[in-house]
Design an enzyme around this catalytic site. Structure first.
Site, PDB file in Angstrom:
ATOM      1  N   ASN A  81       0.810  -1.217   0.000  1.00  0.00           N
ATOM      2  CA  ASN A  81       0.000   0.000   0.000  1.00  0.00           C
ATOM      3  C   ASN A  81       0.848   1.273   0.000  1.00  0.00           C
ATOM      4  O   ASN A  81       0.384   2.320  -0.455  1.00  0.00           O
ATOM      5  CB  ASN A  81      -0.980  -0.010   1.169  1.00  0.00           C
ATOM      6  CG  ASN A  81      -2.176  -0.902   0.879  1.00  0.00           C
ATOM      7  OD1 ASN A  81      -2.325  -1.409  -0.229  1.00  0.00           O
ATOM      8  ND2 ASN A  81      -3.035  -1.094   1.858  1.00  0.00           N
ATOM      9  N   VAL A 104      -7.998   6.900   4.038  1.00  0.00           N
ATOM     10  CA  VAL A 104      -8.734   5.776   4.620  1.00  0.00           C
ATOM     11  C   VAL A 104      -7.907   4.496   4.515  1.00  0.00           C
ATOM     12  O   VAL A 104      -8.134   3.525   5.230  1.00  0.00           O
ATOM     13  CB  VAL A 104     -10.101   5.598   3.924  1.00  0.00           C
ATOM     14  CG1 VAL A 104     -10.909   4.461   4.540  1.00  0.00           C
ATOM     15  CG2 VAL A 104     -10.902   6.897   3.981  1.00  0.00           C
ATOM     16  N   HIS A 161      -5.706   3.239  14.988  1.00  0.00           N
ATOM     17  CA  HIS A 161      -6.769   2.440  14.384  1.00  0.00           C
ATOM     18  C   HIS A 161      -6.326   0.990  14.458  1.00  0.00           C
ATOM     19  O   HIS A 161      -6.024   0.343  13.469  1.00  0.00           O
ATOM     20  CB  HIS A 161      -6.969   2.882  12.941  1.00  0.00           C
ATOM     21  CG  HIS A 161      -8.124   2.219  12.237  1.00  0.00           C
ATOM     22  ND1 HIS A 161      -9.367   2.089  12.815  1.00  0.00           N
ATOM     23  CD2 HIS A 161      -8.227   1.662  11.006  1.00  0.00           C
ATOM     24  CE1 HIS A 161     -10.183   1.485  11.957  1.00  0.00           C
ATOM     25  NE2 HIS A 161      -9.513   1.216  10.866  1.00  0.00           N
TER      26      HIS A 161
END
Length: 300
Positions: A81, A104, A161
């Protein structure tokens, strides 16, 4: 879903959806527009496989990246990513140099840091979406106790997160009453733990892909808050600047957003244990960001 929720708000002159798969974004956008009369919106939608469609955008939500599969952690996604983020941010920098970016993609804190690095944008214009989602998950799980509807619960999920998520119960309420006065400690501890694991719980059940309804609405909520300059207090991943005694890194904090991104970090009266947990979360995040920086530098 994020594009649809933003179009439904009717706050924007145009909503653009971009995907690398030829025809996919255009097809999704056409499907959304077919329902405009049913949804009640009139914001034009554009779908493209070219990042040039972002030209002049005020707000950009980046969801690009490989989704988690069962058994994967968010950190497992880091290398692949990071490369995707570099490519996307190069297009964002070129076509929408004045945009505010909401990230996100996972792992969230690392990808938010890389988005700031790759775009070169001011720190206040690069935000990570996680706290809104994790706060909503906590409120929804409190709703399962029968003590309140999810909309009656107020709470903020800070920290990371992931495992270092901090939900300060001193700042959690049902209506105007402290949540700890209405729900016993063991039940609240179980809800906090399930909130931390909620993303993985969804991934395991879906077997392919990850959550999208609630993350989309969470990202859209952040953009709407900025576009309307609502002044509401949200949790978002931002550069801490040492707030709450944290390492200066990307971490989930209570904030007010303005039209151009971060307006201010809001100071809450956290208990000492909550403050300590938040500082520890920031320290661990900072270590992971150092590692991902080394990974990116090694890849050239």
């Amino acid at each position: 879903m994020a594009a649809l929720r933003l179009a439904e708000s009717d706050l924007f002159e145009q909503v653009a959806l971009v995907d690398v798969v030829p025809g996919l974004a255009a097809g999704l956008v056409l499907d959304m527009w077919h329902g405009a009369g049913l949804y009640g919106f009139s914001s034009p939608l554009v779908g493209s496989d070219d990042l040039g469609a972002l030209a002049g955008a005020d707000y950009i939500v980046i969801t690009a990246g490989k989704p988690r599969q069962p058994g994967m952690t968010r950190t497992d996604l880091t290398a692949v990513n990071a490369a995707i983020m570099a490519s996307v941010c190069e297009g964002v920098r070129r076509h929408a140099p004045e945009a505010t970016v909401v990230v996100v993609s996972n792992p969230l804190e690392e990808m938010t840091h890389l988005a700031a690095r790759f775009t070169g944008f001011p720190q206040q214009r690069v935000l990570g979406m996680a706290g809104v989602l994790d706060s909503a998950r906590f409120c929804s799980l409190v709703g399962l106790t029968g003590k309140a509807r999810p909309s009656e619960v107020r709470a903020l999920a800070l920290g990371s997160h992931g495992p270092e998520m901090v939900i300060p119960l001193s700042q959690a309420f049902i209506g105007d009453q402290p949540i700890e006065a209405l729900i016993d400690g063991p039940t609240l501890a179980a809800i906090v733990e399930r909130t931390r694991e909620s993303g993985g719980e969804v991934v395991k059940l879906l077997q392919k892909g990850s959550a999208y309804f609630s993350p989309a609405e969470s990202a859209a909520a952040m953009v709407r808050a900025m576009a309307t300059d609502s002044g509401e207090v949200l949790a978002a991943c931002v550069r801490s600047g040492g707030a709450y005694g944290t390492t200066d890194t990307r971490v989930g904090l209570p904030v007010r957003l303005g039209r151009r991104g971060l307006g201010e970090i809001v100071k809450l009266a956290l208990r000492p244990d909550e403050q300590t947990a938040l500082a520890e979360a920031a320290g661990r995040i900072a270590q992971r960001i150092t590692e991902v920086e080394a990974l990116v530098d090694a890849a050239g």
